[in-house]
Write an enzyme that holds these catalytic residues in place. Structure first.
Site, short mmCIF file in Angstrom:
data_model
loop_
_atom_site.label_atom_id
_atom_site.label_comp_id
_atom_site.label_asym_id
_atom_site.label_seq_id
_atom_site.Cartn_x
_atom_site.Cartn_y
_atom_site.Cartn_z
N GLU A 71 26.13 -2.46 30.45
CA GLU A 71 26.47 -3.81 30.00
C GLU A 71 25.29 -4.55 29.37
O GLU A 71 25.46 -5.63 28.79
CB GLU A 71 27.02 -4.61 31.18
CG GLU A 71 28.31 -4.01 31.71
CD GLU A 71 28.73 -4.59 33.05
OE1 GLU A 71 29.78 -5.27 33.09
OE2 GLU A 71 28.04 -4.35 34.04
N THR A 103 31.10 7.35 29.50
CA THR A 103 29.71 6.96 29.67
C THR A 103 28.78 8.12 29.99
O THR A 103 27.56 7.95 29.94
CB THR A 103 29.61 5.93 30.80
OG1 THR A 103 30.33 6.41 31.94
CG2 THR A 103 30.20 4.60 30.38
N THR A 118 22.96 9.67 26.52
CA THR A 118 24.09 8.87 26.99
C THR A 118 23.68 7.41 27.19
O THR A 118 24.48 6.50 26.93
CB THR A 118 24.67 9.45 28.28
OG1 THR A 118 23.66 9.50 29.30
CG2 THR A 118 25.22 10.85 28.06
#
Length: 738
Positions: free
Chosen positions: A699, A477, A628
């Site tokens: 998410e 991540t 990112t």
């Protein structure tokens, strides 16, 4: 629109508000990228060890029953097999967690689910270990299993252990009966696997009485304690490492059974042992997202204002486990409606353990609620965005608390403009290109934001370089990069002068990577540590903190610009930051938001669905690194697409066995499935969320993206599917004739 006047005011400036280095937020390349592409980065199974052995876990081949006898003779005769261990009472059946006691297996114990771990074969090679494991002969006394739970008649109401409690507000029945419009439909979602690229693997080695574990983990905090508890030893004798993790998606939030098996085998053999779960074993030995059944009820007045909102669900868990998929989590604060009924009940089954998978609650819950909002809007004669706009709450409709930053309406507007929403024909099955039916759909995205306790130590060396240390993990991540950016920004350092140390249980305990709280929590701890260092620098300069600027390795105050190395005078400054939820966490609602848009083409002859383009516009507070953050959201959107079109973990209701536990049969979105995808941000630093001003990203992309695809399919075909995934067999019968 959210009531910004009711929003609590900030209490103080943070170190990032004063920073001028202009590193934070930029799309800087991953600092760990070169190590990964050159092979320098070592993952758990690749960790070096002298003369290691390899272990293969033996698993049950029945869905329920009792082990009566285990014959290891054939396995022990396999060339290269060193030991077959089947009788250690410390062996875990599936997962070990820091939250629950290990679910250990012993000879004679009941088999609770197909694929339950019952032993390990240790050999000189992985191939020999696997051959030996296949030759372990187990005799079972068959048992009665419940492999097909009835989600229409769940066994339990929302248990007290549920992460999200039930919500009952107002008189739902009275509001329903008095409504001018009523919508009532049921949706189902299947099992989803957290199929990370790196399998679950561990290297265990003993150094005297001390145990060293290299394992694929999302969270280090508590991992040593969990392993020590399973082994019955003191926690200070265990040290775990996970500097690089090849994806997790929730499946690695707990310590895998492979870690305990490897540790026991290493102790028994006196040599380092590597254990990896095969892809098929992962389906059973790692928790999955459970199936759900969701009833959505929407009652409105004649103008489409929601009066009553019901999201009542049932999900599945095996006996002995208490995790409940929080299906209605995203619905709690999303839309207005004074009367509310939000529940998730539980059915018990002889299935492997279910647990948190990427976007628990929202991933499956938005598949239903966002399709329901689209369908209700059409029945009301409203545009889907207009229907959502009319039901945008000013404060939380469930508890009355004010929101932090909430740019959901702006996400709708910007997304509609960029996507060309005004070109959509609201009447289904009207747009064609040859044999292809074309449609557009949209959905809202929401993910609750949390600050979880996290610690980090920052050390400013005498030469002006800095090191940040925390046991946080990087599961692909970008943790290495954003922690570097935070420290560089806060201390005014060029990025090459910051070193990041993570993935070691001996380092200060952080939140770990999960729940979209890892980045905000760990960077907040880093920012707090940097603030203490900045205060110390200001004192050394005889200046007030408010007058100090840190830039390019210099401190600037009182009309002086001094190199940090000169100020330090040969002595380092070290400080620890401790981030945790504060009073604002109780005083307001913090969430990340977004709007998904999708265009699909459906073949009118075959029912084949092709996504043509997708767009997501997101409100995630401060964007720590644009590259990112975009990558995480893009990946989540692809998962949402795959969940809606492909993913379906199927259990044989006769045996309890997964019929598709690997990538050959469990279909995930491939390159050919993913269309051009755009990601845009509407950025507003959320100073109430945490010290970093950032909200969860990882998410959010998976929340609502699948629903946007389903809504686009309906717009293209006029076929509404509520039993997900939307496969071609569910479309063919209703497709319009050419």
């Amino acid at each position: 629109m959210a009531d910004q006047e009711a929003r609590p005011t900030r209490e103080r400036l943070t170190v990032l508000d004063r920073a001028v280095q202009n590193v934070l937020g930029k799309g800087i390349d991953r600092t760990d990228g070169p190590a990964k592409v050159t092979g320098e980065a070592r993952y758990a199974f690749e960790a070096p060890a002298d003369d290691p052995l390899y272990g293969c876990i033996v698993t049950a081949t029945v869905g329920t029953g009792t082990v009566e006898q285990i014959d290891t003779g054939a396995a022990e005769a396999v060339p290269g097999v060193v030991r077959v261990i089947t009788d250690d009472p410390r062996f875990p059946a599936d997962m070990v967690t820091s939250m629950q006691a290990p679910d250990a297996w012993r000879l004679g114990r009941d088999i609770r689910f197909f694929g339950q771990a019952i032993g390990v074969v240790v050999a000189e090679s992985w191939e020999a270990a696997c051959e030996g494991a296949a030759k372990v002969a187990v005799r079972y006394a068959p048992g009665e299993g419940r492999f097909d739970p009835d989600l229409a008649a769940p066994d339990e109401e929302t248990p007290a252990t549920a992460f999200v409690p039930p919500i009952a507000k107002g008189d739902f029945d009275a509001a329903w009966d008095a409504a001018a419009f009523r919508y009532d439909e049921t949706f189902t979602t299947p099992i989803h696997f957290p199929a990370a690229m790196e399998p679950h693997a561990t290297l265990a080695l003993w150094r005297g009485d001390d145990l060293v574990i290299h394992s694929s983990l999302q969270s280090m905090a508590g991992s040593a304690r969990a392993i020590a508890s399973a082994l019955g030893i003191d926690a200070d004798r265990v040290r775990t490492f996970a500097p690089f993790v090849g994806g997790g998606f929730g499946g690695k939030t707990s310590v895998g059974g492979d870690a305990v098996y490897a540790a026991i085998a290493a102790c028994e053999t006196g040599r380092p042992v590597k254990v990896v779960q095969s892809r098929r074993q992962i389906a059973y030995g790692v928790h999955h997202r459970p199936a759900t059944r969701q009833r959505v009820r929407i009652a409105t007045d004649k103008d489409g204002h929601i009066l009553a909102l019901g999201h009542n669900s049932a999900t599945v868990q095996r006996d002995g486990r208490n995790f409940v998929e929080p299906v209605h989590f995203g619905t709690i604060h999303l839309y207005a409606g004074d009367a509310r009924s939000l529940t998730t009940s539980l059915s018990r089954a002889s299935h492997p353990t279910s647990g948190a998978v990427r976007s628990p609650g929202e991933a499956s819950g938005t598949m239903a609620i966002e399709v329901a909002m689209d369908e209700a809007a059409e029945r009301l004669g409203l545009d889907p965005i207009e229907f959502r706009r009319r039901n945008e709450p000013r404060v939380s409709p469930s508890n009355g608390k004010p929101f932090g930053t909430r740019k959901l309406l702006q996400c709708y507007d910007e997304g509609a403009r960029m996507f060309g929403w005004d070109q959509r024909n609201p009447k289904p099955a009207q747009m064609r290109e040859g044999d292809w039916l074309i449609g557009m759909g949209m959905a809202a995205a929401v993910r609750g934001n949390f600050t979880v306790e996290a610690r980090a130590t920052v050390r400013l060396e005498p030469d002006g370089n800095a090191t940040i240390a925390t046991d946080m993990t990087d599961i692909g991540t970008g943790t290495y990069t954003i922690l570097m950016q935070i420290v560089a920004e806060a201390l005014g350092l060029p990025q090459e002068r910051v070193t990041v140390e993570i993935g070691d249980s001996d380092l200060p305990a952080s939140a770990g990577s999960g729940g979209s709280f890892g980045a905000g929590s760990s960077t907040s701890a880093a920012a707090l540590a940097c603030e203490r260092i900045a205060q110390a620098i200001a004192a050394k300069m005889g200046a007030g903190r408010e007058n100090l600027t840190l830039q390019d390795g210099h401190a600037i105050a009182e009309n002086r610009r001094v190199p940090l190395s000169e100020i330090l005078g040969g002595e380092p400054i070290e400080a620890e930051g401790h981030a945790k939820a504060g009073e604002h966490s109780q005083a307001h609602v913090s969430s990340s938001y977004g709007a998904h848009f999708a265009e699909v083409a459906v073949n009118a002859v075959t029912g084949e669905v092709r996504a043509r383009r997708m767009l997501g516009v997101f409100d995630v507070g401060r964007v720590l690194n644009r590259k990112t953050a975009r990558s995480q959201l893009l990946g989540g959107m692809i998962w949402g697409l795959g969940s809606m079109l492909h993913e379906d973990g199927v259990i044989d209701h006769r045996t309890g066995q997964f019929v598709n536990p690997d990538f050959a049969e469990y279909h995930v979105a491939a390159h050919a499935d993913a269309p051009p995808i755009e990601v845009r941000f509407i950025e507003e630093i959320d100073d109430l969320a945490n010290e970093a001003g950032a909200k969860g990203v990882g998410e959010l992309g998976n929340s609502g993206s699948g629903a946007a695809v389903a809504n686009a399919i309906y717009n293209a075909t006029g076929v509404r599917v509520r039993d997900f995934p939307v496969t071609l067999d569910k479309l063919l019968e209703g497709l319009p004739a050419l």
